[in-house]
Scaffold this motif. Structure first.
Motif, PDB file in Angstrom:
ATOM      1  N   LYS A 127      -6.649  -7.652  -2.850  1.00  0.00           N
ATOM      2  CA  LYS A 127      -5.710  -6.689  -2.282  1.00  0.00           C
ATOM      3  C   LYS A 127      -5.469  -5.536  -3.263  1.00  0.00           C
ATOM      4  N   SER A 128      -5.338  -5.871  -4.548  1.00  0.00           N
ATOM      5  CA  SER A 128      -5.127  -4.851  -5.583  1.00  0.00           C
ATOM      6  C   SER A 128      -6.324  -3.910  -5.688  1.00  0.00           C
ATOM      7  N   LEU A 129      -7.528  -4.459  -5.548  1.00  0.00           N
ATOM      8  CA  LEU A 129      -8.737  -3.631  -5.613  1.00  0.00           C
ATOM      9  C   LEU A 129      -8.788  -2.651  -4.442  1.00  0.00           C
ATOM     10  N   ASP A 130      -8.411  -3.119  -3.245  1.00  0.00           N
ATOM     11  CA  ASP A 130      -8.367  -2.215  -2.088  1.00  0.00           C
ATOM     12  C   ASP A 130      -7.325  -1.114  -2.297  1.00  0.00           C
ATOM     13  N   LYS A 131      -6.205  -1.497  -2.878  1.00  0.00           N
ATOM     14  CA  LYS A 131      -5.145  -0.517  -3.125  1.00  0.00           C
ATOM     15  C   LYS A 131      -5.611   0.535  -4.132  1.00  0.00           C
ATOM     16  N   LEU A 132      -6.333   0.086  -5.164  1.00  0.00           N
ATOM     17  CA  LEU A 132      -6.879   1.023  -6.152  1.00  0.00           C
ATOM     18  C   LEU A 132      -7.909   1.950  -5.515  1.00  0.00           C
ATOM     19  N   THR A 133      -8.772   1.376  -4.675  1.00  0.00           N
ATOM     20  CA  THR A 133      -9.781   2.186  -3.979  1.00  0.00           C
ATOM     21  C   THR A 133      -9.103   3.305  -3.207  1.00  0.00           C
ATOM     22  N   ALA A 134      -8.085   2.949  -2.436  1.00  0.00           N
ATOM     23  CA  ALA A 134      -7.375   3.949  -1.633  1.00  0.00           C
ATOM     24  C   ALA A 134      -6.701   5.008  -2.501  1.00  0.00           C
ATOM     25  N   SER A 135      -6.206   4.596  -3.674  1.00  0.00           N
ATOM     26  CA  SER A 135      -5.477   5.529  -4.534  1.00  0.00           C
ATOM     27  C   SER A 135      -6.370   6.633  -5.095  1.00  0.00           C
ATOM     28  N   PHE A 136      -7.668   6.359  -5.225  1.00  0.00           N
ATOM     29  CA  PHE A 136      -8.594   7.362  -5.769  1.00  0.00           C
ATOM     30  C   PHE A 136      -9.128   8.314  -4.699  1.00  0.00           C
ATOM     31  N   THR A 137      -8.876   8.015  -3.427  1.00  0.00           N
ATOM     32  CA  THR A 137      -9.390   8.853  -2.340  1.00  0.00           C
ATOM     33  C   THR A 137      -8.473  10.047  -2.085  1.00  0.00           C
ATOM     34  N   THR A 138      -9.002  11.028  -1.366  1.00  0.00           N
ATOM     35  CA  THR A 138      -8.166  12.101  -0.836  1.00  0.00           C
ATOM     36  C   THR A 138      -7.744  11.778   0.597  1.00  0.00           C
ATOM     37  N   SER A 139      -8.572  10.992   1.309  1.00  0.00           N
ATOM     38  CA  SER A 139      -8.246  10.534   2.661  1.00  0.00           C
ATOM     39  C   SER A 139      -8.993   9.237   2.952  1.00  0.00           C
ATOM     40  N   VAL A 140      -8.418   8.443   3.851  1.00  0.00           N
ATOM     41  CA  VAL A 140      -8.992   7.151   4.215  1.00  0.00           C
ATOM     42  C   VAL A 140      -9.171   7.079   5.730  1.00  0.00           C
ATOM     43  N   LEU A 141     -10.305   6.533   6.161  1.00  0.00           N
ATOM     44  CA  LEU A 141     -10.512   6.207   7.567  1.00  0.00           C
ATOM     45  C   LEU A 141     -10.432   4.695   7.732  1.00  0.00           C
ATOM     46  N   VAL A 142      -9.850   4.256   8.829  1.00  0.00           N
ATOM     47  CA  VAL A 142      -9.741   2.832   9.141  1.00  0.00           C
ATOM     48  C   VAL A 142     -10.341   2.635  10.524  1.00  0.00           C
ATOM     49  N   ASP A 143     -11.048   1.513  10.757  1.00  0.00           N
ATOM     50  CA  ASP A 143     -11.785   1.430  12.021  1.00  0.00           C
ATOM     51  C   ASP A 143     -11.020   0.831  13.195  1.00  0.00           C
ATOM     52  N   SER A 144      -9.686   0.701  13.084  1.00  0.00           N
ATOM     53  CA  SER A 144      -8.877   0.353  14.252  1.00  0.00           C
ATOM     54  C   SER A 144      -7.414   0.677  13.983  1.00  0.00           C
ATOM     55  N   PRO A 145      -6.668   1.039  15.016  1.00  0.00           N
ATOM     56  CA  PRO A 145      -5.237   1.345  14.830  1.00  0.00           C
ATOM     57  C   PRO A 145      -4.443   0.163  14.287  1.00  0.00           C
ATOM     58  N   SER A 146      -4.738  -1.052  14.762  1.00  0.00           N
ATOM     59  CA  SER A 146      -3.970  -2.210  14.298  1.00  0.00           C
ATOM     60  C   SER A 146      -4.288  -2.547  12.843  1.00  0.00           C
ATOM     61  N   GLN A 147      -5.532  -2.277  12.422  1.00  0.00           N
ATOM     62  CA  GLN A 147      -5.873  -2.475  11.011  1.00  0.00           C
ATOM     63  C   GLN A 147      -5.159  -1.439  10.151  1.00  0.00           C
ATOM     64  N   GLN A 148      -5.054  -0.218  10.642  1.00  0.00           N
ATOM     65  CA  GLN A 148      -4.324   0.816   9.917  1.00  0.00           C
ATOM     66  C   GLN A 148      -2.868   0.395   9.724  1.00  0.00           C
ATOM     67  N   SER A 149      -2.251  -0.133  10.780  1.00  0.00           N
ATOM     68  CA  SER A 149      -0.863  -0.604  10.681  1.00  0.00           C
ATOM     69  C   SER A 149      -0.737  -1.730   9.663  1.00  0.00           C
ATOM     70  N   PHE A 150      -1.735  -2.630   9.659  1.00  0.00           N
ATOM     71  CA  PHE A 150      -1.756  -3.743   8.714  1.00  0.00           C
ATOM     72  C   PHE A 150      -1.834  -3.232   7.276  1.00  0.00           C
ATOM     73  N   LEU A 151      -2.686  -2.234   7.043  1.00  0.00           N
ATOM     74  CA  LEU A 151      -2.844  -1.675   5.696  1.00  0.00           C
ATOM     75  C   LEU A 151      -1.600  -0.913   5.253  1.00  0.00           C
ATOM     76  N   ILE A 152      -0.972  -0.211   6.184  1.00  0.00           N
ATOM     77  CA  ILE A 152       0.270   0.490   5.858  1.00  0.00           C
ATOM     78  C   ILE A 152       1.370  -0.512   5.525  1.00  0.00           C
ATOM     79  N   LYS A 153       1.484  -1.569   6.325  1.00  0.00           N
ATOM     80  CA  LYS A 153       2.493  -2.603   6.096  1.00  0.00           C
ATOM     81  C   LYS A 153       2.305  -3.261   4.734  1.00  0.00           C
ATOM     82  N   ASN A 154       1.040  -3.433   4.320  1.00  0.00           N
ATOM     83  CA  ASN A 154       0.754  -4.057   3.033  1.00  0.00           C
ATOM     84  C   ASN A 154       0.673  -3.046   1.892  1.00  0.00           C
ATOM     85  N   LYS A 155       1.033  -1.807   2.184  1.00  0.00           N
ATOM     86  CA  LYS A 155       1.124  -0.742   1.184  1.00  0.00           C
ATOM     87  C   LYS A 155      -0.206  -0.455   0.485  1.00  0.00           C
TER      88      LYS A 155
END
Length: 373
Positions: A127-155
């Motif tokens: 989970k920490s590695l995914d969070k680090l990956t996202a922190s280095f991006t300028t924008s992120v794409l997610v392949d479903s709305p419910s997965q996006q909500s899951f990622l937002i909920k998990n910060k």
């Protein structure tokens, strides 16, 4: 002409999902694809440059550091305008390398989280590695709305920094390729020596415990005692489950196939009892062939399926619920037919490759426009 680097650990990701994007934008951008190329791949357009770099799928501090150093060297020499990463390890290394190389636009696409079903330290680490990956991006794409909500909920990501292409999926469905074929249906059913009227449940994907194979087999064994049905399994065994598969009466294991459309056409219901999915592209590919799906009620799949309309959702890891719904669907042909029609209609209106590619181009244009403001 601006330069884009797509980075992924596996060339199969490029072949399965990125080709529609690459073919659409190759005339407007100089495109390089960085991956574990083996040298025998020939599916990319001639003017797209292949750059080979070893990116291990499993954690390896030394190998990953070597890959990072090599990648930074490549990015600094090539001076890309955009770096877009796919798959977890390539995303982590690629985004760090792009940030160190001062690439202005850095995108990553999340396609599901391994840690979603993990516990303890392993979950924390991944989970920490995914969070680090996202922190280095300028924008992120997610392949479903419910997965996006899951990622937002998990910060992991924020709503402002993340988005979804259309209603979901990585690249949509090629509707000219994925369509029902009566000829293929007849040929596969004859090849498998199926009886007239015999109901065919289909599983298509890797054989893994977290894909729900054990509970699917358990449910099927009970269903087969009550109705004339077979379970056809297409895919590679990755968790040593083949022994249990082969010792279950009525199960036909077909291994890997290059013509999944033939099996979609031959089947009556797709089963996907997965414990985790980013979206479940196989669901909409099957839908394009008029095949509805019985799948787990989890994020990702809840976007690919409209429950009780284009398919049915069951409780995750619940063999009894799977059994009940398998039995109900194979005994209710009219309901199955309605779901088939609705699934086909929905995939044409919401998940066509053309639609998702157009959304991809809009995303690129929007991000470049935002940068220039």
């Amino acid at each position: 002409m601006k330069k884009i680097a797509f980075i992924t650990a596996s060339p199969m990701t490029v072949k399965a999902f990125l080709l529609p994007f690459i073919k659409e934008i190759e005339k407007s951008y100089e495109i390089h694809v960085i991956s574990n190329w083996h040298g025998d791949e020939d599916f990319l357009p001639a003017n797209v440059k292949m750059i080979r770099i070893q990116i291990q799928r499993e954690p390896s501090i030394f190998d990953d550091l070597v890959s990072l150093i090599k990648l930074v060297g490549i990015l600094k020499v090539e001076k890309y305008d955009i770096v877009h990463t796919f798959t977890p390890k390539a995303g982590f290394i690629g985004q760090i390398a792009a940030w160190l190389s001062r690439v202005e636009l850095r995108f990553h696409t999340f396609t599901g989280q391994v840690w979603a079903t993990q516990t303890g330290f392993k979950r924390f680490l991944l989970k920490s590695l995914d969070k680090l990956t996202a922190s280095f991006t300028t924008s992120v794409l997610v392949d479903s709305p419910s997965q996006q909500s899951f990622l937002i909920k998990n910060k992991i990501v924020t709503a402002v920094k993340s988005g979804v292409l259309g209603k979901g999926s990585i690249s949509g469905v090629n509707l000219s390729k994925f369509q029902f074929s009566q000829e293929k249906r007849d040929n596969i059913r004859a090849e498998l020596q199926l009886k007239d009227g015999e109901f065919v449940f289909l599983y298509a994907g890797r054989l893994k415990k977290d894909k729900g194979i054990p509970e699917l087999l358990s449910a099927y064994r009970n269903v087969a005692k009550k109705v004339s049905a077979v379970l056809v399994i297409v895919g590679a065994d990755e968790d040593g489950l083949l022994s249990e598969v082969n010792h279950t009466d009525g199960v036909i294991f077909c291994g890997f196939t290059d013509d999944i459309v033939a099996y979609f056409s031959a089947a009556d219901l797709l089963c996907l009892p997965s414990h985790r999915e980013g979206f479940g592209n196989v669901v909409i590919e099957a839908a394009a062939c008029g095949l509805p799906t019985l799948a787990s009620l989890i994020y990702g799949l809840s976007d690919a399926i409209v429950d009780n309309e284009t398919g049915v959702l069951h409780q995750v890891e619940d063999a009894a619920d799977i059994e009940e719904k398998m039995l109900n669907l194979c005994q209710n042909k009219e309901l199955l037919k309605r779901m088939s029609e609705r699934a086909l209609k929905r995939v044409h209106s919401e998940f066509s490759e053309r639609l998702i590619v157009d959304e991809f181009i809009k995303f690129y244009e929007h991000e470049q426009s935002r940068l220039s403001q």
